[in-house]
Design an enzyme around this catalytic site. Sequence first.
Site, PDB file in Angstrom:
ATOM      1  N   HIS A  18       0.842  -1.205   0.000  1.00 44.47           N
ATOM      2  CA  HIS A  18       0.000   0.000   0.000  1.00 44.47           C
ATOM      3  C   HIS A  18       0.876   1.254   0.000  1.00 44.47           C
ATOM      4  CE1 HIS A  18      -3.146  -2.562   2.303  1.00 44.47           C
ATOM      5  NE2 HIS A  18      -3.623  -2.350   1.102  1.00 44.47           N
ATOM      6  N   LYS A  42     -15.656  -7.316   3.162  1.00 41.60           N
ATOM      7  CA  LYS A  42     -14.708  -8.094   3.972  1.00 41.60           C
ATOM      8  C   LYS A  42     -14.906  -7.795   5.456  1.00 41.60           C
ATOM      9  CE  LYS A  42     -11.012  -7.152   0.672  1.00 41.60           C
ATOM     10  NZ  LYS A  42      -9.758  -6.419   0.561  1.00 41.60           N
ATOM     11  N   ARG A  91      -1.895  -5.855  -8.570  1.00 39.67           N
ATOM     12  CA  ARG A  91      -0.860  -6.832  -8.219  1.00 39.67           C
ATOM     13  C   ARG A  91      -0.687  -7.902  -9.280  1.00 39.67           C
ATOM     14  NH1 ARG A  91      -3.177  -7.386  -2.299  1.00 39.67           N
ATOM     15  NH2 ARG A  91      -4.908  -6.640  -3.541  1.00 39.67           N
ATOM     16  N   SER A 129      -2.930  -7.607   2.908  1.00 37.05           N
ATOM     17  CA  SER A 129      -3.200  -7.474   4.346  1.00 37.05           C
ATOM     18  C   SER A 129      -3.517  -8.843   4.952  1.00 37.05           C
ATOM     19  CB  SER A 129      -4.379  -6.532   4.580  1.00 37.05           C
ATOM     20  OG  SER A 129      -4.094  -5.263   4.078  1.00 37.05           O
TER      21      SER A 129
HETATM   22  P1  ADP Z   1      -6.097  -5.867   0.212  1.00 35.10           P
HETATM   23  O1  ADP Z   1      -7.068  -6.007   1.342  1.00 35.10           O
HETATM   24  O2  ADP Z   1      -6.444  -6.677  -1.008  1.00 35.10           O
HETATM   25  O3  ADP Z   1      -4.654  -6.025   0.605  1.00 35.10           O
HETATM   26  P2  ADP Z   1      -6.963  -3.095  -0.013  1.00 35.10           P
HETATM   27  O4  ADP Z   1      -8.416  -3.136  -0.269  1.00 35.10           O
HETATM   28  O5  ADP Z   1      -6.545  -2.591   1.313  1.00 35.10           O
HETATM   29  O6  ADP Z   1      -6.232  -4.454  -0.324  1.00 35.10           O
HETATM   30  O7  ADP Z   1      -6.217  -2.325  -1.168  1.00 35.10           O
HETATM   31  C1  ADP Z   1      -6.255  -0.982  -1.438  1.00 35.10           C
HETATM   32  C2  ADP Z   1      -5.531  -0.748  -2.738  1.00 35.10           C
HETATM   33  O8  ADP Z   1      -4.153  -1.098  -2.616  1.00 35.10           O
HETATM   34  C3  ADP Z   1      -6.049  -1.581  -3.920  1.00 35.10           C
HETATM   35  O9  ADP Z   1      -5.967  -0.801  -5.078  1.00 35.10           O
HETATM   36  C4  ADP Z   1      -5.070  -2.733  -3.997  1.00 35.10           C
HETATM   37  O10 ADP Z   1      -5.006  -3.270  -5.290  1.00 35.10           O
HETATM   38  C5  ADP Z   1      -3.795  -2.001  -3.618  1.00 35.10           C
HETATM   39  N1  ADP Z   1      -2.802  -2.913  -3.092  1.00 35.10           N
HETATM   40  C6  ADP Z   1      -2.871  -3.693  -2.011  1.00 35.10           C
HETATM   41  N2  ADP Z   1      -1.739  -4.393  -1.840  1.00 35.10           N
HETATM   42  C7  ADP Z   1      -0.923  -4.053  -2.869  1.00 35.10           C
HETATM   43  C8  ADP Z   1       0.390  -4.446  -3.288  1.00 35.10           C
HETATM   44  N3  ADP Z   1       1.086  -5.348  -2.600  1.00 35.10           N
HETATM   45  N4  ADP Z   1       0.895  -3.873  -4.401  1.00 35.10           N
HETATM   46  C9  ADP Z   1       0.164  -2.971  -5.106  1.00 35.10           C
HETATM   47  N5  ADP Z   1      -1.072  -2.568  -4.769  1.00 35.10           N
HETATM   48  C10 ADP Z   1      -1.606  -3.100  -3.686  1.00 35.10           C
END
Ligand code: ADP
Length: 163
Positions: A18, A42, A91, A129
């Site tokens: 993030h 979620k 990703r 996460s």
């Molecule tokens: P998640 O719960 O899938 O980890 P979030 O809903 O918190 O993700 O993600 C917020 C944003 O950050 C989304 O656009 C997601 O694609 C992006 N994101 C999450 N992890 C990564 C990563 N490792 N690399 C690039 N973008 C990411």
Amino acid sequence: MKKSAICPGSFDPITKGHMDIIKRSSKMFDKLYVAVLTNSAKKSSFTIEERMEMIRNCTKDIPNIEVCTFDGLLAEYAKKIGVIAIVKGLRAVTDFEYEFQMALTNKKINRELETIFLTTNSKYMYLSSSIVKEIARNGGDISDFVPAEVLADIEKRIKNRKD
Ligand code: ADP
């Protein structure tokens, strides 16, 4: 004209993946809103306040960032705060179909709003996460996965929740 964007997500909790997207997008816009979603399907492990506090902690050295939260539709909230773009990290191909559907839907609701996809940093492409929580719950080392500013906090909170 000043241009701002919004980076929405669950951030449950914030990871280095993030942070990479947040840092890169903060350089592209005059102002970046990092928005913690409240209406995610979620089930979350951290409260909205905990997640916002962690993001503030990790982004305190980036002056053009504002951490916020909202209820309801992202496209409507984007209009309300006047951002021109949503920035999302991609990703893998598995992220694409859902994100493509969301981008088209948001465009339908708010025609002025663009969605921009940033390719993940290859160092973090496997990172989510959920993976961080799984490792921490089982006593593993998450220091490579979460920003140093919130490492102890996340470990403590996950450990307490387990007891
Ligand atoms: P998640 O719960 O899938 O980890 P979030 O809903 O918190 O993700 O993600 C917020 C944003 O950050 C989304 O656009 C997601 O694609 C992006 N994101 C999450 N992890 C990564 C990563 N490792 N690399 C690039 N973008 C990411």
